[in-house]
Design an enzyme around this catalytic site. Structure first.
Site, short mmCIF file in Angstrom:
data_model
loop_
_atom_site.label_atom_id
_atom_site.label_comp_id
_atom_site.label_asym_id
_atom_site.label_seq_id
_atom_site.Cartn_x
_atom_site.Cartn_y
_atom_site.Cartn_z
CG ASP A 42 -6.90 -3.44 1.63
OD1 ASP A 42 -7.93 -2.75 1.74
OD2 ASP A 42 -6.47 -3.86 0.53
CB THR A 43 -9.36 0.77 5.01
OG1 THR A 43 -10.04 -0.21 5.81
CG2 THR A 43 -10.11 0.95 3.70
CG ASP A 81 -10.00 -6.21 2.40
OD1 ASP A 81 -10.97 -6.76 1.85
OD2 ASP A 81 -9.95 -4.98 2.61
CE LYS A 110 -13.37 -6.29 0.98
NZ LYS A 110 -12.59 -5.55 -0.06
CD GLU A 112 -9.40 -3.98 -4.11
OE1 GLU A 112 -8.86 -3.56 -5.16
OE2 GLU A 112 -9.32 -3.39 -3.03
CD GLU A 179 -14.45 1.53 -2.27
OE1 GLU A 179 -13.91 2.53 -1.76
OE2 GLU A 179 -13.96 0.38 -2.21
#
Length: 256
Positions: A42-43, A81, A110, A112, A179
């Site tokens: 999602d960057t 993501d 993925k 978080e 990260e």
């Protein structure tokens, strides 16, 4: 590439190479360079769409970009993501995973964090046969609350991250991204789990490395973060820059 192969690479202490991609062209060239894992992150909200954070990215946009990457990619394992708020309930997470895998053709999703809610989601997705990658440390989707800062810097928070990593694996996670955590902590977590642990800004002790594609090409607006490296310098071409990154991760020259 398969999950089984990635786990064998971990056992054999072969470094796993991962990069982000957002379209078919880069999906193709990452695949050609031998990248093991492509992350459709999602960057894209920041490096493609020009937002200040990843938060505005929608699920449909993630599906769209994953589709493009997978049209260019033939061999690499593809992780997509969950964008912000697309996994707020177990039911919503299942719907999001279905879209990313059925329409986007991702191999893995993925999400978080390590909260009890996240563990419940991973358990349910795992029951349904969905491969899940966890993400601990600096959490970009929580930036408005926590900011961009390193995680696990003190003994108490490091212990929590280690416990969270073990809990994620027990819940069914098949891979983990760490990260911006200390080098030693990334090593501890990698050794304490049997799943591949991929680091970004977390030193060289994890099972593999991931960077944002525009960072290794030196084209990120605002410059390259201190833990990354501009591989386009002296490379002569984008393809060679990608290959140089792959070779340096494999040989453990990066991150050094």
């Amino acid at each position: 590439m398969t999950l089984s192969r990635l786990k064998k690479m971990k056992m054999a202490e072969e470094k796993i190479v991962c990069l982000t991609a957002y379209d078919a062209t880069m999906g193709y060239w990452l695949d050609q360079a031998g990248v093991d894992v492509i992350l459709v992150g999602d960057t894209l909200g920041m490096v493609v769409q020009g937002h200040q954070t990843t938060l505005p990215v929608t699920l449909q946009e993630m599906v769209y970009h994953t589709q493009m990457v997978q049209r260019g990619n033939q061999h690499a394992w593809c992780v997509a993501d969950f964008p912000f708020m697309s996994d707020i309930t177990i039911e919503k997470a299942c719907e999001s995973a279905a879209m990313l895998m059925k329409e986007g053709h991702a191999n893995m999703v993925k999400l978080e964090g390590g909260s009890p809610r996240t563990l419940s989601i991973i358990e349910r997705l795992s029951e349904l046969g969905v491969p899940v990658c966890g993400h601990l440390g600096l959490l970009p989707q929580s930036v408005e609350k926590n900011g961009y800062r390193r995680a696990g810097k003190d003994e108490a928070s490091a212990k929590i991250l280690l416990e969270n990593a073990i809990a994620l694996e027990k819940a069914g996670a098949e891979m983990l991204v760490l990260e911006c955590v200390p080098d030693y902590l990334a090593g501890d977590i990698s050794r304490a789990t049997s799943i591949p642990v991929i680091g970004i800004g977390s030193g060289g002790e994890s099972d593999g490395q991931v960077l944002v594609l525009t960072d290794i090409l030196g084209t990120s607006v605002g410059g390259v973060p201190p833990f990354a490296k501009n591989y386009l310098v002296g490379a002569g071409s984008i393809q060679q820059a990608i290959q140089n990154y792959v070779d340096e991760v494999r040989s453990k020259k990066f991150p050094g």
